[in-house]
Design a protein around this motif. Sequence first.
Motif, short mmCIF file in Angstrom:
data_model
loop_
_atom_site.label_atom_id
_atom_site.label_comp_id
_atom_site.label_asym_id
_atom_site.label_seq_id
_atom_site.Cartn_x
_atom_site.Cartn_y
_atom_site.Cartn_z
N ARG A 76 0.84 -1.21 0.00
CA ARG A 76 0.00 0.00 0.00
C ARG A 76 0.87 1.25 0.00
NH1 ARG A 76 -3.55 1.25 5.25
NH2 ARG A 76 -1.48 1.58 6.07
N LEU A 80 1.02 4.05 -2.99
CA LEU A 80 0.72 5.48 -2.80
C LEU A 80 1.90 6.35 -3.22
CD1 LEU A 80 -1.29 5.28 0.53
CD2 LEU A 80 -2.17 5.80 -1.75
N GLU A 102 -2.07 7.34 4.24
CA GLU A 102 -2.21 5.90 4.06
C GLU A 102 -3.22 5.24 5.00
OE1 GLU A 102 1.48 3.77 4.44
OE2 GLU A 102 2.02 4.84 6.25
N TRP A 107 -9.60 0.28 1.62
CA TRP A 107 -8.93 -0.64 0.69
C TRP A 107 -9.57 -0.53 -0.68
CZ3 TRP A 107 -4.27 -2.12 1.56
CH2 TRP A 107 -3.81 -2.18 2.88
N ILE A 110 -7.74 2.24 -2.33
CA ILE A 110 -6.41 1.76 -2.70
C ILE A 110 -6.49 0.97 -4.01
CG2 ILE A 110 -4.50 0.25 -2.01
CD1 ILE A 110 -4.62 2.87 -0.42
N GLU A 114 -4.72 1.81 -7.55
CA GLU A 114 -3.92 0.80 -8.26
C GLU A 114 -4.35 0.70 -9.72
OE1 GLU A 114 -2.31 -3.65 -7.31
OE2 GLU A 114 -4.34 -3.15 -6.65
#
Length: 141
Positions: A76, A80, A102, A107, A110, A114
């Motif tokens: 993670r 980032l 963070e 999630w 995240i 991605e």
Amino acid sequence: MATPSMEDYLERIYKLIDEKGYARVSDIAEGLDVHASSVTKMIQKLDKDKYLVYEKYRGLILTSKGNRMGKRLVDRHQLLEQFLTIIGVQEDNIYKDVEGIEHHLSWDSITCIESLIEYFRRDEQRGEELANIKRELEGDS
């Protein structure tokens, strides 16, 4: 569920074990800029929550649960950093910004970041276009 503080410790422990093969209390304390006594308390909590196994004066090992979580947290963090780099954040701000955000992203967010990184990776021209837009906006300021 791990707290942000627990996540910081797990991430640091995972990285130390990955880099050195072990994680000592003093190395964890130095990496997180905390006192060794704070590290010991958190290690005991992580042991109780089954993220690691800790034996006083003998060291610690991550459980499979702790290892999975540690890897996920390191991934993670790296993701980032990549994201902030792609969108043009100045290099000297990236680490501080990642540390600041963070623990506050789901999630799901995240995963979306991605996907966005992969979108830019698949065509370098997209990244260049983003950089041009950023320069244009900075010029308008």
